[in-house]
Design a protein around this motif. Structure first.
Motif, PDB file in Angstrom:
ATOM      1  N   PRO A 119      -8.673 -71.679 -92.152  1.00 61.29           N
ATOM      2  CA  PRO A 119      -7.549 -71.852 -92.520  1.00 61.29           C
ATOM      3  C   PRO A 119      -6.491 -70.921 -91.760  1.00 61.29           C
ATOM      4  O   PRO A 119      -5.306 -71.160 -91.699  1.00 61.29           O
ATOM      5  CB  PRO A 119      -7.438 -71.705 -93.990  1.00 61.29           C
ATOM      6  CG  PRO A 119      -8.931 -72.164 -94.403  1.00 61.29           C
ATOM      7  CD  PRO A 119      -9.885 -71.594 -93.325  1.00 61.29           C
ATOM      8  N   ILE A 120      -7.219 -69.672 -91.594  1.00 58.36           N
ATOM      9  CA  ILE A 120      -6.277 -68.494 -90.837  1.00 58.36           C
ATOM     10  C   ILE A 120      -7.204 -68.260 -89.673  1.00 58.36           C
ATOM     11  O   ILE A 120      -8.006 -67.399 -89.650  1.00 58.36           O
ATOM     12  CB  ILE A 120      -6.218 -67.429 -91.840  1.00 58.36           C
ATOM     13  CG1 ILE A 120      -5.404 -67.869 -92.976  1.00 58.36           C
ATOM     14  CG2 ILE A 120      -5.305 -66.485 -90.947  1.00 58.36           C
ATOM     15  CD1 ILE A 120      -5.235 -66.738 -93.875  1.00 58.36           C
ATOM     16  N   PRO A 121      -7.088 -68.975 -88.511  1.00 56.93           N
ATOM     17  CA  PRO A 121      -7.999 -68.742 -87.523  1.00 56.93           C
ATOM     18  C   PRO A 121      -8.051 -67.646 -86.656  1.00 56.93           C
ATOM     19  O   PRO A 121      -6.939 -66.895 -86.836  1.00 56.93           O
ATOM     20  CB  PRO A 121      -7.668 -70.094 -86.638  1.00 56.93           C
ATOM     21  CG  PRO A 121      -6.432 -70.478 -86.693  1.00 56.93           C
ATOM     22  CD  PRO A 121      -6.089 -70.066 -88.218  1.00 56.93           C
ATOM     23  N   LEU A 122      -8.699 -67.155 -85.765  1.00 59.16           N
ATOM     24  CA  LEU A 122      -8.638 -65.928 -85.049  1.00 59.16           C
ATOM     25  C   LEU A 122      -7.366 -66.099 -84.156  1.00 59.16           C
ATOM     26  O   LEU A 122      -6.583 -65.212 -83.829  1.00 59.16           O
ATOM     27  CB  LEU A 122      -9.894 -65.870 -84.188  1.00 59.16           C
ATOM     28  CG  LEU A 122      -9.892 -64.578 -83.035  1.00 59.16           C
ATOM     29  CD1 LEU A 122      -9.610 -63.508 -84.125  1.00 59.16           C
ATOM     30  CD2 LEU A 122     -11.223 -64.699 -82.424  1.00 59.16           C
ATOM     31  N   SER A 123      -7.225 -67.460 -83.546  1.00 56.17           N
ATOM     32  CA  SER A 123      -5.921 -67.581 -82.592  1.00 56.17           C
ATOM     33  C   SER A 123      -5.698 -69.010 -82.653  1.00 56.17           C
ATOM     34  O   SER A 123      -6.558 -70.003 -83.006  1.00 56.17           O
ATOM     35  CB  SER A 123      -6.151 -67.361 -81.307  1.00 56.17           C
ATOM     36  OG  SER A 123      -7.098 -67.976 -80.890  1.00 56.17           O
ATOM     37  N   ASN A 124      -4.323 -69.452 -82.415  1.00 50.90           N
ATOM     38  CA  ASN A 124      -4.174 -70.914 -82.352  1.00 50.90           C
ATOM     39  C   ASN A 124      -5.176 -71.485 -81.421  1.00 50.90           C
ATOM     40  O   ASN A 124      -5.178 -72.950 -81.542  1.00 50.90           O
ATOM     41  CB  ASN A 124      -2.732 -71.072 -81.819  1.00 50.90           C
ATOM     42  CG  ASN A 124      -1.659 -70.483 -82.870  1.00 50.90           C
ATOM     43  OD1 ASN A 124      -2.090 -70.642 -84.189  1.00 50.90           O
ATOM     44  ND2 ASN A 124      -0.437 -70.239 -82.440  1.00 50.90           N
ATOM     45  N   ALA A 125      -5.494 -70.857 -80.387  1.00 46.25           N
ATOM     46  CA  ALA A 125      -6.295 -71.730 -79.282  1.00 46.25           C
ATOM     47  C   ALA A 125      -7.785 -71.902 -79.982  1.00 46.25           C
ATOM     48  O   ALA A 125      -8.486 -72.674 -79.288  1.00 46.25           O
ATOM     49  CB  ALA A 125      -6.501 -70.740 -78.170  1.00 46.25           C
ATOM     50  N   LEU A 126      -8.257 -71.033 -80.827  1.00 42.30           N
ATOM     51  CA  LEU A 126      -9.615 -71.164 -81.276  1.00 42.30           C
ATOM     52  C   LEU A 126      -9.578 -71.485 -82.929  1.00 42.30           C
ATOM     53  O   LEU A 126      -9.632 -70.524 -83.802  1.00 42.30           O
ATOM     54  CB  LEU A 126     -10.272 -69.726 -80.979  1.00 42.30           C
ATOM     55  CG  LEU A 126     -10.494 -69.281 -79.630  1.00 42.30           C
ATOM     56  CD1 LEU A 126     -11.262 -67.968 -79.615  1.00 42.30           C
ATOM     57  CD2 LEU A 126     -11.064 -70.484 -78.855  1.00 42.30           C
ATOM     58  N   PRO A 127      -9.163 -72.607 -83.233  1.00 46.42           N
ATOM     59  CA  PRO A 127      -9.098 -72.832 -84.582  1.00 46.42           C
ATOM     60  C   PRO A 127     -10.230 -72.778 -85.413  1.00 46.42           C
ATOM     61  O   PRO A 127     -10.302 -72.818 -86.633  1.00 46.42           O
ATOM     62  CB  PRO A 127      -8.536 -74.320 -84.473  1.00 46.42           C
ATOM     63  CG  PRO A 127      -9.151 -74.823 -83.355  1.00 46.42           C
ATOM     64  CD  PRO A 127      -9.240 -73.749 -82.449  1.00 46.42           C
ATOM     65  N   ASN A 128     -11.615 -73.028 -84.743  1.00 45.69           N
ATOM     66  CA  ASN A 128     -12.817 -73.277 -85.599  1.00 45.69           C
ATOM     67  C   ASN A 128     -13.519 -71.623 -85.685  1.00 45.69           C
ATOM     68  O   ASN A 128     -13.279 -70.846 -85.133  1.00 45.69           O
ATOM     69  CB  ASN A 128     -13.793 -73.821 -84.837  1.00 45.69           C
ATOM     70  CG  ASN A 128     -13.285 -75.167 -84.615  1.00 45.69           C
ATOM     71  OD1 ASN A 128     -12.609 -75.642 -85.754  1.00 45.69           O
ATOM     72  ND2 ASN A 128     -13.591 -75.936 -83.751  1.00 45.69           N
ATOM     73  N   SER A 129     -14.183 -71.458 -86.849  1.00 43.09           N
ATOM     74  CA  SER A 129     -15.045 -70.349 -86.923  1.00 43.09           C
ATOM     75  C   SER A 129     -16.522 -70.977 -87.628  1.00 43.09           C
ATOM     76  O   SER A 129     -16.612 -72.114 -88.162  1.00 43.09           O
ATOM     77  CB  SER A 129     -14.503 -69.347 -88.039  1.00 43.09           C
ATOM     78  OG  SER A 129     -14.422 -70.054 -89.419  1.00 43.09           O
ATOM     79  N   LEU A 130     -17.524 -69.846 -87.478  1.00 44.82           N
ATOM     80  CA  LEU A 130     -18.732 -70.027 -88.062  1.00 44.82           C
ATOM     81  C   LEU A 130     -18.802 -69.464 -89.442  1.00 44.82           C
ATOM     82  O   LEU A 130     -18.455 -68.464 -89.631  1.00 44.82           O
ATOM     83  CB  LEU A 130     -19.685 -69.438 -87.470  1.00 44.82           C
ATOM     84  CG  LEU A 130     -21.267 -69.693 -87.545  1.00 44.82           C
ATOM     85  CD1 LEU A 130     -21.987 -69.538 -86.308  1.00 44.82           C
ATOM     86  CD2 LEU A 130     -21.818 -68.624 -88.748  1.00 44.82           C
ATOM     87  N   ASP A 300      -7.055 -66.703 -76.222  1.00 48.60           N
ATOM     88  CA  ASP A 300      -6.054 -67.457 -76.150  1.00 48.60           C
ATOM     89  C   ASP A 300      -6.420 -68.510 -75.362  1.00 48.60           C
ATOM     90  O   ASP A 300      -5.592 -69.299 -75.001  1.00 48.60           O
ATOM     91  CB  ASP A 300      -4.920 -66.609 -75.700  1.00 48.60           C
ATOM     92  CG  ASP A 300      -4.328 -65.595 -76.659  1.00 48.60           C
ATOM     93  OD1 ASP A 300      -4.426 -65.850 -78.072  1.00 48.60           O
ATOM     94  OD2 ASP A 300      -4.135 -64.672 -76.358  1.00 48.60           O
ATOM     95  N   ARG A 301      -7.696 -69.017 -75.031  1.00 53.24           N
ATOM     96  CA  ARG A 301      -8.021 -69.802 -73.968  1.00 53.24           C
ATOM     97  C   ARG A 301      -8.895 -71.152 -74.757  1.00 53.24           C
ATOM     98  O   ARG A 301      -9.921 -71.029 -75.389  1.00 53.24           O
ATOM     99  CB  ARG A 301      -9.079 -69.582 -73.063  1.00 53.24           C
ATOM    100  CG  ARG A 301      -8.424 -68.228 -72.183  1.00 53.24           C
ATOM    101  CD  ARG A 301      -9.247 -67.847 -71.198  1.00 53.24           C
ATOM    102  NE  ARG A 301      -9.093 -66.712 -70.532  1.00 53.24           N
ATOM    103  CZ  ARG A 301      -9.404 -66.282 -69.410  1.00 53.24           C
ATOM    104  NH1 ARG A 301     -10.437 -66.634 -68.837  1.00 53.24           N
ATOM    105  NH2 ARG A 301      -9.003 -64.984 -68.875  1.00 53.24           N
ATOM    106  N   PRO A 302      -8.103 -72.249 -75.067  1.00 50.47           N
ATOM    107  CA  PRO A 302      -8.599 -73.229 -76.017  1.00 50.47           C
ATOM    108  C   PRO A 302      -9.850 -74.024 -75.368  1.00 50.47           C
ATOM    109  O   PRO A 302     -10.546 -74.735 -75.907  1.00 50.47           O
ATOM    110  CB  PRO A 302      -7.404 -74.260 -75.969  1.00 50.47           C
ATOM    111  CG  PRO A 302      -6.639 -74.138 -74.867  1.00 50.47           C
ATOM    112  CD  PRO A 302      -6.752 -72.457 -74.488  1.00 50.47           C
TER     113      PRO A 302
END
Length: 671
Positions: A119-130, A300-302
């Motif tokens: 819901p609040i990702p590390l960055s817009n480029a990396l929307p997923n988390s473990l 910032d690299r998707p």
């Protein structure tokens, strides 16, 4: 580079229409005395006057950086030359909440792990988390581990830099520690570090630790782990993002290159590096390689869906690659996407403007003035205010069958040449077919064939008209011994590793490239790198696994030619299309004559060389790469075929015997 869904599998060259009958090699002094099967001596007379200078870019490297399952073609980038050890470190371009999104990762001691759309990702480029959840009843160390790219090399003489981001989705009273370890797959711990952690950490926070192993295991079946004490963390949920594990890198550069692979490439002493690599330009327009998505902070690299249907993480590009090339005194040869994708789609003429502007921005990032160009200012902000060196731009890749190339070439070159009049533009259609406007001054040609084809086509460029057109042999290699199935399976002739019959055939072809280097300005074997644990194309110049590098017979062939170029080509007796091929050059500053010989036959061949110089030193050196037809270097026999240098007798006239299936370099001082 040709892949399973490539636009074209090129088997033979289409010969240009602008050709002359006969050979254009000037100053030939005599015909060789030649009879096959070693029955006669071949006499080679050398002219003392140079026919032309050796172009500075003649031998270089081509990098195919298309990702395959978080790894590049044959795992050449991620998990290859890029030193990062963790696979799927940032969960880029994966679909959350499915098991496949966890590739590379596994739970430890009953932990529950899942890839989520944060819901609040590390960055817009990396929307997923473990997402890690500690189940009830847990005890001992509970968490997760990463297996790396088919193993992790653990070396007690190295210190590893490990990092990751974490947060608690909601505040809790938890207080404990993360334990970060390097360990074997069965739990033997080689290095460990502890980091305090509090449940009040609800904003992304980076953890950085340094791991120095106590010993060096023989096996690379090792894992990187992050755990917490299960009993004290029951019921807790913790999110993680952007992991990294780096060993020491080549030249000590942060976010840099794997030392042994980079050193091997560097030892070839290439003059240029072609990138981002062939079909890496894009399977479709939406998934095309875009320079601006590959620069800046790693978070910032998707990434993008790569050309073989898997994720490209963009760890090095664009700045990192140009930086490395510049730092190692190699010339960049940049490929530009031009509105044609691997799925065969072409953009209409009226839709090209944004793509042309993106190409302009890409070039400006490399060579623009940071005071007047935003892309160049971005480069300066990353630490390099001065422009990099760039000489050639390749317009597309393998546009052999594209009917749209006529207008795409015209649009791109027309615009780019106005903005960058100092650059040279390379066409990627068949030479002179179709007719392009403006007329190309440079063409890129690719061929994958058999050993016999390469030997027989060593004279290909001799008969091409000298009309101001220059050629880049951008991709070439022996792929098979079966002319009817060049891209088939190993049981039907496809090579897994280069061997001596193939490498000697390539060397024969390379003597032709050198002889015709008045019009052949550059050449590069392809592909460059291959992970022995997971490859989709073979053979490659250099193979490797998690802990070792295996230079091939073709690598040593390329290296021998690259290290022994000389500065000028000396005409000599021409080979007569038998097993023997040769080229003679001179390094003028050191008064050294360099003779390269390829013997593609199954028997040794005796040769006599006649040199026109007044003073020829009585001794010289012979560096020889030779073996049986199928001799190769592999993980089982990594040093089976290697160059051997010895002293030989030389003089104004001297004899030399070239072993069967061999590449030979003779050097002697002559004035």
């Amino acid at each position: 580079m040709f892949c399973t869904n490539s636009r074209l599998h090129m088997v033979n060259y289409v010969y240009p229409s602008k050709m002359l009958s006969g050979l254009l090699n000037c100053c030939v002094l005599a015909s060789a005395i030649f009879a096959g099967c070693g029955a006669a001596v071949t006499t080679v007379s050398v002219n003392g006057r140079a026919a032309h200078s050796i172009p500075p870019l003649l031998f270089g490297q081509m990098f195919e950086a298309t990702q395959f399952k978080m790894i590049s073609l044959a795992q050449s980038g991620d998990g290859g030359i890029y030193a990062e050890l963790l696979q799927n470190r940032a969960f880029q371009q994966v679909k959350p909440n499915i098991l496949d999104a966890l590739f590379g990762w596994a739970p430890i001691n009953g932990a529950s792990i899942n890839i989520i759309a944060d819901p609040i990702p590390l960055s817009n480029a990396l929307p997923n988390s473990l997402e890690l959840t500690i189940p009830s009843g847990s005890s001992g160390e509970v968490g997760f581990g990463n297996e790396g790219y088919f193993g992790i090399n653990i070396n007690a003489s190295w210190t590893y830099n490990a990092s990751f981001y974490y947060k608690f989705p909601s505040a809790s009273n938890f207080s404990g520690k993360f334990t970060v370890m390097l360990q074997s797959s069965i739990g033997a711990v080689y290095a460990s570090a502890s980091v305090p952690v509090s449940g009040t950490t609800t904003a992304w926070t980076q953890v950085v630790v340094h791991l120095t192993p106590a010993s060096s295991p023989m096996s690379t079946t090792n894992i990187f782990t992050v755990t917490v004490d299960g009993a004290s963390a029951i019921g807790e949920t913790i999110n993680f993002a952007m992991f990294s594990l780096f060993p020491p890198t080549f030249k000590g550069r942060a976010n840099g290159l794997r030392m042994d692979i980079a050193q091997t490439l560097y030892d070839m002493k290439p003059s240029f590096f072609r990138f981002p690599g062939g079909n890496n330009l894009g399977q479709s327009f939406s998934t095309r390689w875009q320079w601006n998505a590959t620069v800046g902070n790693l978070i910032d690299r998707p990434g993008r869906m790569g050309d073989w249907g898997y994720v490209n993480t963009d760890p090095l590009w664009l700045y990192g690659q140009v930086y490395n090339i510049h730092a190692y005194h190699i010339v960049s040869m940049l490929i530009s996407h031009t509105g044609y994708s691997l799925d065969g789609a072409s953009l209409p003429q009226n839709d090209l403007a944004p793509y042309i502007q993106q190409a302009i921005d890409q070039i400006n990032f490399v060579i623009g003035d940071s005071a007047t160009s935003k892309p160049a200012a971005l480069r300066a902000s990353l630490g390099h205010p001065e422009p990099f060196h760039l000489q050639y731009i390749e317009i597309g890749n393998e546009d052999f069958t594209s009917k749209s190339y006529t207008y795409r070439w015209k649009k791109f070159v027309g615009n780019l040449s106005v903005t960058f009049p100092q650059l040279k533009f390379i066409a990627t259609s068949y030479p002179f077919n179709p007719t392009l406007d403006p007329i190309p001054k440079q063409y890129d040609k690719h061929v994958y064939q058999t050993p016999n084809w390469f030997a027989k086509n060593a004279f290909y460029y001799d008969s091409i008209e000298r009309d101001g057109t220059y050629y880049f042999e951008g991709e070439y290699a022996v792929t098979s011994t079966n002319v009817s199935d060049l891209f088939g399976k190993p049981f039907n002739g496809r090579l897994v590793y280069p061997d001596m019959q193939g490498s000697s055939g390539e060397a024969a072809f390379m003597t032709g490239l050198e002889r015709n280097s008045d019009i052949v300005f550059a050449a590069s074997y392809a592909p460059l790198l291959m992970n022995t644990a997971n490859y989709q194309w073979s053979p490659s110049l250099i193979s490797f696994d998690a802990s070792h590098v295996y230079p091939s017979t073709s690598f040593y062939t390329q290296q021998l030619f690259s290290l022994n170029r000389g500065t000028e080509y000396l005409p000599s007796t021409l080979p007569q299309n038998g097993a023997l091929h040769w080229s003679v050059t001179r390094d003028a500053p050191t008064n050294t004559v360099i003779i390269k010989i390829a013997n593609t036959g199954m028997t040794a061949e005796e040769m006599i060389f006649e040199l026109p110089f007044n003073n020829v030193h009585g001794t010289g050196t012979a560096t020889v790469l030779s073996g049986s037809a199928t001799a190769n270097n592999s993980p089982e026999t990594p040093k089976f075929v290697m160059p051997i240098t010895s002293q030989i007798e030389t003089g104004k006239s001297f004899s030399y015997t070239a072993p069967a299936y061999s590449v030979n370099v003779l050097r002697m001082e002559a004035k």
